[in-house]
Scaffold this motif. Structure first.
Motif, PDB file in Angstrom:
ATOM      1  N   ILE A 132      34.845 -57.973 -83.067  1.00 25.69           N
ATOM      2  CA  ILE A 132      35.938 -57.256 -83.215  1.00 25.69           C
ATOM      3  C   ILE A 132      37.063 -57.919 -82.733  1.00 25.69           C
ATOM      4  CG2 ILE A 132      34.775 -54.987 -83.512  1.00 25.69           C
ATOM      5  CD1 ILE A 132      35.035 -54.585 -80.437  1.00 25.69           C
ATOM      6  N   GLU A 133      37.346 -59.071 -82.835  1.00 29.75           N
ATOM      7  CA  GLU A 133      38.285 -59.855 -82.079  1.00 29.75           C
ATOM      8  C   GLU A 133      39.713 -59.593 -83.026  1.00 29.75           C
ATOM      9  OE1 GLU A 133      36.488 -62.829 -84.930  1.00 29.75           O
ATOM     10  OE2 GLU A 133      35.836 -61.302 -83.569  1.00 29.75           O
ATOM     11  N   HIS A 134      39.325 -59.307 -84.209  1.00 28.39           N
ATOM     12  CA  HIS A 134      40.709 -59.020 -85.102  1.00 28.39           C
ATOM     13  C   HIS A 134      41.273 -57.728 -84.725  1.00 28.39           C
ATOM     14  CE1 HIS A 134      36.997 -57.187 -86.836  1.00 28.39           C
ATOM     15  NE2 HIS A 134      37.684 -56.263 -87.723  1.00 28.39           N
ATOM     16  N   LEU A 135      40.679 -56.676 -83.889  1.00 23.11           N
ATOM     17  CA  LEU A 135      41.067 -55.491 -83.516  1.00 23.11           C
ATOM     18  C   LEU A 135      41.687 -55.505 -82.138  1.00 23.11           C
ATOM     19  CD1 LEU A 135      38.085 -53.535 -84.999  1.00 23.11           C
ATOM     20  CD2 LEU A 135      40.370 -53.832 -85.965  1.00 23.11           C
ATOM     21  N   ALA A 136      41.861 -56.653 -81.600  1.00 26.25           N
ATOM     22  CA  ALA A 136      42.200 -56.714 -80.376  1.00 26.25           C
ATOM     23  C   ALA A 136      43.726 -55.957 -80.059  1.00 26.25           C
ATOM     24  CB  ALA A 136      42.565 -58.437 -80.060  1.00 26.25           C
ATOM     25  N   ASP A 137      44.443 -55.882 -80.866  1.00 27.98           N
ATOM     26  CA  ASP A 137      46.075 -55.243 -80.713  1.00 27.98           C
ATOM     27  C   ASP A 137      45.989 -53.694 -81.413  1.00 27.98           C
ATOM     28  OD1 ASP A 137      46.588 -57.429 -79.155  1.00 27.98           O
ATOM     29  OD2 ASP A 137      47.483 -58.365 -81.076  1.00 27.98           O
ATOM     30  N   VAL A 138      44.583 -53.207 -81.923  1.00 29.96           N
ATOM     31  CA  VAL A 138      44.599 -51.963 -82.371  1.00 29.96           C
ATOM     32  C   VAL A 138      44.208 -50.893 -81.491  1.00 29.96           C
ATOM     33  CG1 VAL A 138      43.464 -50.465 -84.251  1.00 29.96           C
ATOM     34  CG2 VAL A 138      44.155 -53.247 -84.534  1.00 29.96           C
ATOM     35  N   GLU A 139      45.021 -49.803 -81.433  1.00 28.79           N
ATOM     36  CA  GLU A 139      44.552 -48.874 -80.619  1.00 28.79           C
ATOM     37  C   GLU A 139      43.440 -48.402 -80.927  1.00 28.79           C
ATOM     38  OE1 GLU A 139      47.515 -45.602 -80.495  1.00 28.79           O
ATOM     39  OE2 GLU A 139      49.075 -46.963 -79.542  1.00 28.79           O
ATOM     40  N   ALA A 140      42.674 -48.043 -80.067  1.00 26.11           N
ATOM     41  CA  ALA A 140      41.073 -47.505 -79.997  1.00 26.11           C
ATOM     42  C   ALA A 140      40.821 -46.167 -80.994  1.00 26.11           C
ATOM     43  CB  ALA A 140      40.504 -47.225 -78.766  1.00 26.11           C
ATOM     44  N   ARG A 141      41.842 -45.123 -80.894  1.00 27.42           N
ATOM     45  CA  ARG A 141      41.630 -44.193 -81.878  1.00 27.42           C
ATOM     46  C   ARG A 141      41.793 -44.516 -83.255  1.00 27.42           C
ATOM     47  NH1 ARG A 141      47.893 -41.266 -81.301  1.00 27.42           N
ATOM     48  NH2 ARG A 141      49.128 -43.325 -81.655  1.00 27.42           N
ATOM     49  N   ASN A 142      42.241 -45.816 -83.658  1.00 31.18           N
ATOM     50  CA  ASN A 142      42.436 -46.015 -85.069  1.00 31.18           C
ATOM     51  C   ASN A 142      41.261 -47.051 -85.797  1.00 31.18           C
ATOM     52  OD1 ASN A 142      44.839 -44.848 -85.663  1.00 31.18           O
ATOM     53  ND2 ASN A 142      46.018 -46.603 -84.626  1.00 31.18           N
ATOM     54  N   MET A 143      40.199 -47.058 -84.561  1.00 33.68           N
ATOM     55  CA  MET A 143      38.976 -48.019 -84.894  1.00 33.68           C
ATOM     56  C   MET A 143      37.962 -46.876 -85.557  1.00 33.68           C
ATOM     57  SD  MET A 143      39.302 -50.354 -81.367  1.00 33.68           S
ATOM     58  CE  MET A 143      37.694 -51.381 -82.109  1.00 33.68           C
ATOM     59  N   SER A 144      37.006 -47.474 -86.075  1.00 32.65           N
ATOM     60  CA  SER A 144      35.925 -46.557 -86.594  1.00 32.65           C
ATOM     61  C   SER A 144      35.033 -46.426 -85.537  1.00 32.65           C
ATOM     62  CB  SER A 144      34.983 -47.419 -87.599  1.00 32.65           C
ATOM     63  OG  SER A 144      34.403 -48.489 -87.214  1.00 32.65           O
ATOM     64  N   TRP A 145      33.859 -45.395 -85.785  1.00 34.37           N
ATOM     65  CA  TRP A 145      33.184 -44.916 -84.472  1.00 34.37           C
ATOM     66  C   TRP A 145      32.255 -46.142 -84.220  1.00 34.37           C
ATOM     67  CZ3 TRP A 145      32.330 -41.524 -81.095  1.00 34.37           C
ATOM     68  CH2 TRP A 145      31.332 -41.443 -80.601  1.00 34.37           C
ATOM     69  N   GLY A 146      31.657 -47.218 -84.974  1.00 37.61           N
ATOM     70  CA  GLY A 146      30.984 -48.138 -84.767  1.00 37.61           C
ATOM     71  C   GLY A 146      31.836 -49.155 -83.976  1.00 37.61           C
ATOM     72  N   GLN A 147      32.866 -49.233 -84.286  1.00 39.24           N
ATOM     73  CA  GLN A 147      33.775 -50.343 -83.641  1.00 39.24           C
ATOM     74  C   GLN A 147      34.060 -49.985 -82.126  1.00 39.24           C
ATOM     75  OE1 GLN A 147      37.059 -50.359 -86.437  1.00 39.24           O
ATOM     76  NE2 GLN A 147      36.260 -52.234 -87.715  1.00 39.24           N
ATOM     77  N   GLN A 148      34.211 -48.588 -82.315  1.00 36.27           N
ATOM     78  CA  GLN A 148      34.321 -47.920 -80.907  1.00 36.27           C
ATOM     79  C   GLN A 148      33.218 -48.087 -80.049  1.00 36.27           C
ATOM     80  OE1 GLN A 148      36.302 -43.935 -80.347  1.00 36.27           O
ATOM     81  NE2 GLN A 148      37.435 -44.386 -82.098  1.00 36.27           N
ATOM     82  N   LYS A 149      32.091 -47.997 -80.612  1.00 38.28           N
ATOM     83  CA  LYS A 149      30.824 -48.312 -79.683  1.00 38.28           C
ATOM     84  C   LYS A 149      30.843 -49.654 -79.308  1.00 38.28           C
ATOM     85  CE  LYS A 149      27.765 -44.959 -80.817  1.00 38.28           C
ATOM     86  NZ  LYS A 149      26.564 -44.410 -80.072  1.00 38.28           N
ATOM     87  N   LEU A 150      31.170 -50.870 -80.079  1.00 38.07           N
ATOM     88  CA  LEU A 150      31.200 -52.325 -79.907  1.00 38.07           C
ATOM     89  C   LEU A 150      32.025 -52.553 -78.578  1.00 38.07           C
ATOM     90  CD1 LEU A 150      30.911 -54.042 -83.459  1.00 38.07           C
ATOM     91  CD2 LEU A 150      29.146 -53.729 -81.609  1.00 38.07           C
ATOM     92  N   LEU A 151      33.308 -51.701 -79.021  1.00 40.40           N
ATOM     93  CA  LEU A 151      34.475 -52.067 -77.849  1.00 40.40           C
ATOM     94  C   LEU A 151      33.777 -51.379 -76.495  1.00 40.40           C
ATOM     95  CD1 LEU A 151      37.258 -52.415 -76.929  1.00 40.40           C
ATOM     96  CD2 LEU A 151      38.169 -50.171 -77.885  1.00 40.40           C
ATOM     97  N   GLU A 152      33.233 -50.326 -76.441  1.00 40.74           N
ATOM     98  CA  GLU A 152      32.596 -49.611 -75.369  1.00 40.74           C
ATOM     99  C   GLU A 152      31.694 -50.719 -74.573  1.00 40.74           C
ATOM    100  OE1 GLU A 152      30.922 -45.416 -73.505  1.00 40.74           O
ATOM    101  OE2 GLU A 152      30.016 -46.415 -75.392  1.00 40.74           O
ATOM    102  N   LEU A 153      31.030 -51.260 -75.270  1.00 45.86           N
ATOM    103  CA  LEU A 153      29.891 -52.229 -74.787  1.00 45.86           C
ATOM    104  C   LEU A 153      30.932 -53.473 -74.602  1.00 45.86           C
ATOM    105  CD1 LEU A 153      27.159 -53.212 -74.486  1.00 45.86           C
ATOM    106  CD2 LEU A 153      26.874 -53.921 -76.615  1.00 45.86           C
TER     107      LEU A 153
END
Length: 265
Positions: free
Chosen positions: A155-176
């Protein structure tokens, strides 16, 4: 492996050693927790194998998340003991348990919705005062590490994206990614497959095996049996707040007590 009753009167399943270190990664003895008149954990005695991918499964309401909350200091048990690598952590605060080497995720992702993915990972690496320490965290080395984990999780391409604008699965990866930023020896994952699409689920499964091969221990609460059976070395089965069976996937999938707990047969 059958349930046993220890000399202290508690009920559980006998723990295993990995045969190399003589140290269990995470172990409880007689862990008990009630909410009002409901007994969520019933003198649960469990030992998870160090250096392995362990799974904790069971029907809804069997006490799995309460177990995670007790061993990570989120709630205090009524009685019993928790040890991590032979050190008593029963009454430790969550941040102290994290510093000891235990990281965890939650069923509902805990991320800062209005912060970027990169800032989430940087903040998660601080066990106290993430907001006040965020500026100090922006040293080059820390930022490089955070970006490295985002890349590792895809998810490196989402580095500057706010978490609220990420999908549920991407948020799970972010939390991890945030959990891994703290470099834990043992990672507890609470339903990593929940709400995740199949492609992302495959990535999570592969990542767990990769990180385990690099030396991290995992304990996973999960209802997706295909994932559990494909990545686990050792499985503990809960029912009504206590373990009823344990063993490798080949044993668990045909255990009559497990079938009874899930299917009522």
């Amino acid at each position: 492996m059958t349930g046993i009753r220890g000399d202290d009167g508690t009920t559980g399943v006998r723990g295993h050693d990995d045969g190399t270190t003589g140290v269990r990664s995470l172990e409880t003895v007689g862990l008990t927790k009630a909410f009002g008149g409901v007994l969520a954990l019933d003198a649960a005695t469990v030992a998870f194998q160090h250096g392995r991918v362990n799974a904790l499964i069971g029907p809804n309401g069997s006490g799995k998340t309460t177990f995670f909350n007790c061993v990570t200091g989120m709630i205090r048990p009524d009685s019993g003991r928790t040890s991590y690598r032979d050190r008593d952590i029963t009454r430790k605060a969550p941040h102290a348990i994290a510093r000891a080497g235990v990281g965890r995720t939650f069923q509902l992702c805990r991320v800062f919705p209005r912060m970027s993915a990169l800032d989430n990972v940087l903040a998660a690496a601080r066990t106290t005062g993430p907001w006040s320490q965020l500026r100090g965290a922006r040293r080059g080395t820390e930022v490089d590490r955070a970006r490295g984990w985002l890349t590792r999780l895809g998810i490196e391409h989402l580095a500057d994206v706010e978490a609220r604008n990420m999908s549920w699965g991407q948020q799970k990866l972010l939390e991890l990614a945030g959990v891994l930023m703290s470099d834990p020896d043992t990672v507890l994952l609470d339903e990593p497959a929940g709400g995740v699409n199949p492609a992302l689920l495959d990535r999570i499964g592969a990542l767990v095996r990769e990180l385990n091969a690099e030396g991290r221990t995992f304990v996973i609460v999960e209802h997706n049996m295909e994932l559990v059976m494909s990545i686990s070395d050792h499985i503990v089965v809960f029912d009504r707040g206590r373990p009823i069976a344990e063993g490798p996937p080949s044993v668990i999938r045909s255990d009559e007590r497990v079938l009874g707990a899930y299917l009522g047969v």
